[in-house]
Write a protein that holds these residues in place. Structure first.
Motif, PDB file in Angstrom:
ATOM      1  N   GLU A   3      30.611  -2.203  29.046  1.00  0.00           N
ATOM      2  CA  GLU A   3      31.982  -2.617  28.723  1.00  0.00           C
ATOM      3  C   GLU A   3      32.916  -2.409  29.909  1.00  0.00           C
ATOM      4  O   GLU A   3      32.666  -1.601  30.796  1.00  0.00           O
ATOM      5  CB  GLU A   3      32.515  -1.824  27.514  1.00  0.00           C
ATOM      6  N   ASN A   4      33.998  -3.177  29.904  1.00  0.00           N
ATOM      7  CA  ASN A   4      35.111  -2.927  30.818  1.00  0.00           C
ATOM      8  C   ASN A   4      35.946  -1.815  30.171  1.00  0.00           C
ATOM      9  O   ASN A   4      36.500  -2.008  29.089  1.00  0.00           O
ATOM     10  CB  ASN A   4      35.938  -4.206  30.958  1.00  0.00           C
ATOM     11  N   PRO A   5      36.036  -0.619  30.812  1.00  0.00           N
ATOM     12  CA  PRO A   5      36.688   0.507  30.133  1.00  0.00           C
ATOM     13  C   PRO A   5      38.168   0.254  29.825  1.00  0.00           C
ATOM     14  O   PRO A   5      38.709   0.833  28.887  1.00  0.00           O
ATOM     15  CB  PRO A   5      36.530   1.675  31.107  1.00  0.00           C
ATOM     16  N   GLN A   6      38.833  -0.628  30.607  1.00  0.00           N
ATOM     17  CA  GLN A   6      40.260  -0.896  30.343  1.00  0.00           C
ATOM     18  C   GLN A   6      40.445  -1.854  29.165  1.00  0.00           C
ATOM     19  O   GLN A   6      41.225  -1.596  28.258  1.00  0.00           O
ATOM     20  CB  GLN A   6      40.942  -1.502  31.589  1.00  0.00           C
ATOM     21  N   VAL A  34      34.064  -4.727  22.316  1.00  0.00           N
ATOM     22  CA  VAL A  34      33.418  -3.622  21.601  1.00  0.00           C
ATOM     23  C   VAL A  34      34.472  -2.633  21.127  1.00  0.00           C
ATOM     24  O   VAL A  34      35.466  -2.379  21.810  1.00  0.00           O
ATOM     25  CB  VAL A  34      32.349  -2.931  22.496  1.00  0.00           C
ATOM     26  N   HIS A  35      34.272  -2.133  19.921  1.00  0.00           N
ATOM     27  CA  HIS A  35      35.108  -1.051  19.378  1.00  0.00           C
ATOM     28  C   HIS A  35      34.212   0.169  19.252  1.00  0.00           C
ATOM     29  O   HIS A  35      33.235   0.150  18.506  1.00  0.00           O
ATOM     30  CB  HIS A  35      35.682  -1.455  18.009  1.00  0.00           C
ATOM     31  N   LEU A  80      30.738  -6.923  29.093  1.00  0.00           N
ATOM     32  CA  LEU A  80      30.429  -7.674  30.313  1.00  0.00           C
ATOM     33  C   LEU A  80      28.958  -8.067  30.386  1.00  0.00           C
ATOM     34  O   LEU A  80      28.599  -9.030  31.048  1.00  0.00           O
ATOM     35  CB  LEU A  80      30.784  -6.824  31.543  1.00  0.00           C
ATOM     36  N   HIS A  81      28.114  -7.282  29.701  1.00  0.00           N
ATOM     37  CA  HIS A  81      26.666  -7.497  29.826  1.00  0.00           C
ATOM     38  C   HIS A  81      26.029  -6.973  28.546  1.00  0.00           C
ATOM     39  O   HIS A  81      26.396  -5.895  28.067  1.00  0.00           O
ATOM     40  CB  HIS A  81      26.170  -6.713  31.049  1.00  0.00           C
ATOM     41  N   TYR A  82      25.108  -7.733  27.963  1.00  0.00           N
ATOM     42  CA  TYR A  82      24.443  -7.296  26.732  1.00  0.00           C
ATOM     43  C   TYR A  82      22.946  -7.570  26.854  1.00  0.00           C
ATOM     44  O   TYR A  82      22.543  -8.688  27.171  1.00  0.00           O
ATOM     45  CB  TYR A  82      25.000  -8.042  25.503  1.00  0.00           C
ATOM     46  N   ALA A 103      28.161 -12.698  26.875  1.00  0.00           N
ATOM     47  CA  ALA A 103      28.738 -11.493  27.489  1.00  0.00           C
ATOM     48  C   ALA A 103      29.369 -11.835  28.839  1.00  0.00           C
ATOM     49  O   ALA A 103      28.826 -12.632  29.598  1.00  0.00           O
ATOM     50  CB  ALA A 103      27.654 -10.433  27.654  1.00  0.00           C
ATOM     51  N   GLY A 104      30.532 -11.249  29.088  1.00  0.00           N
ATOM     52  CA  GLY A 104      31.226 -11.479  30.364  1.00  0.00           C
ATOM     53  C   GLY A 104      32.055 -12.742  30.399  1.00  0.00           C
ATOM     54  O   GLY A 104      32.614 -13.096  31.438  1.00  0.00           O
TER      55      GLY A 104
END
Length: 420
Positions: free
Chosen positions: A157-160, A238-239, A165-167, A231-232
């Protein structure tokens, strides 16, 4: 307006759940005293604006399933319907096949839940996150340790922004410690990528010179065909949750899920937990006893014990970390530890039925249940003991780390065996 879809699979699935899935469809197996998917339905019914709950799967709509649906509708005052697939269509094929039913009435979004997960279902938090920032796909994620993450769908995930981004489903090397919980919130536009996959499958099938509609075109795997592909691209988010979560793939994981749900009852359903009463059995920790069960006052139960309908527990019985299914009889002074006693089974007096727990490492907060295999190097691994339905265990024997198939009458002790 919201809807929920619960994916319950079919009889060709749940093979690791045998012999317990011989008698009842796996989604109806009682975990902490109620059918596995009732936990899902309870969570969905508490979400404000929930209009309908749909179950999608490949099971025949037989009597147990029909009775369960009728009882659920009465209890939760919500339409709960079962939509049967014409063939096993994968995790996404049923959603696309029944898209008109799901989108009827114009829901703003719909939850999709896999039946074989145990969770505290933070659906309201997911809905809040979705309304704050609308995207086609919102996945519930949790963390696992590095080695166990390889057994699940992993996402970077992008933390912000929390965008996925990728699965990768069950990667061969470490990718991320964030894993897919099998609980989603989809917008109506999430069905467009499913349509694209369906059309692509159809074209691929026609290239193979098959006349008419290719039978495999309807099979869509959400994880590999949709999540990995999108993804991406700003569509999947994601939660993260730190609540309870576990998969229920095998009988051993059902026992662990039962423990998680029983501990949760302290806040959600305290009325389901047995209390220590004068003249009643001794209760240690979290125990569920069905109102119709007969339990002798000298029995000692708990922790993590679930006793089903019409069960008889004799004098001096010790029960710990076990599920006793309806109609079973435990005669005087039996000891049952880390086991599942099947429907209508009888355990003779002074017998001992014991298994070996395969729980996650308690010292690692990110440890998960291993998706255990029964055998290693040709040997049966120690695991919980399972008695199938209507098994008879004689008096004064030991059944240790064994699986007994239904309708067996044993005459001696067994250790580390599958008794066919």
């Amino acid at each position: 307006m919201l809807k929920a879809v619960i994916l319950i699979g079919g009889p060709q699935k749940g093979t690791r759940f045998r012999p317990l899935s011989f008698e009842v469809p796996k989604p109806l197996f009682p975990v902490a005293g109620v059918p596995m998917i009732q936990h899902h339905i309870e969570a969905c019914a508490q979400v404000p604006g929930m209009q309908e709950i749909l179950l999608i799967g490949f099971y025949q709509p037989d009597e147990p399933l029909t009775q369960f649906l009728e009882a659920a509708q009465q209890e939760f005052h919500l339409p709960v319907r079962y939509l049967q697939e014409f063939a096993p269509l994968g995790t996404g094929g049923g959603l696309y096949h029944f898209r008109d039913q799901i989108l009827a009435g114009g829901p703003e979004a719909f939850f999709v839940l896999n039946a074989d997960v145990c969770s505290d279902f933070p659906l309201s938090a997911m809905l809040e996150a979705h309304r704050h920032q609308r995207h086609p796909f919102l996945l519930l994620g949790t963390t696992a340790n590095r080695t166990q993450s390889l057994n699940y769908g992993c996402m970077v995930e992008n933390p912000q922004t929390h965008e996925v981004l990728h699965y990768v489903e069950k990667p061969s090397t470490f990718i991320s410690d964030i894993i897919n919980c099998g609980i989603y919130l989809f917008s109506p536009e999430a069905l467009k990528p499913l349509r694209d996959v369906f059309q692509r499958n159809q074209q691929d099938g026609q290239l193979e010179d098959s006349p008419g509609l290719w039978p495999g075109a309807g099979t869509i795997r959400l994880e590999q065909d949709v999540f990995s592909a999108l993804a991406g691209q700003g569509q999947i988010y994601v939660h993260l949750t730190d609540g309870i979560w576990s998969q229920i793939k095998s009988a051993g994981s059902a026992l662990y899920a039962s423990r998680l749900y029983l501990s949760r009852y302290q806040t959600t359903h305290p009325e389901r937990l047995a209390k220590h009463t004068p003249g009643g059995p001794r209760i240690r920790g979290n125990v569920y006893i069905h109102p119709t069960a007969k339990v002798a006052p000298s029995a000692v139960l708990g922790p993590n014990v679930s006793i089903g309908k019409g069960v008889t527990v004799g004098e001096g019985v010790r029960l710990r970390e076990s599920i006793v299914l309806h109609g079973a009889t435990l005669q005087e002074h039996t000891c049952v530890l880390h086991s599942i006693v099947g429907w209508g089974s009888t355990v003779g007096r002074w017998a001992r039925v014991e298994g070996t727990p395969n729980d996650p490492n308690p010292n690692d907060p990110r440890a998960r249940m291993d998706s255990e295999s029964l055998f290693k190097d040709g040997k049966l691994l120690p695991a919980i003991t399972i008695l199938g339905c209507r098994v008879r265990i004689p008096a004064e024997v030991l059944i240790l780390n064994s699986i007994v198939l239904p309708h067996k009458e044993l005459s001696r002790s067994f250790t580390n065996q599958i008794i066919l």
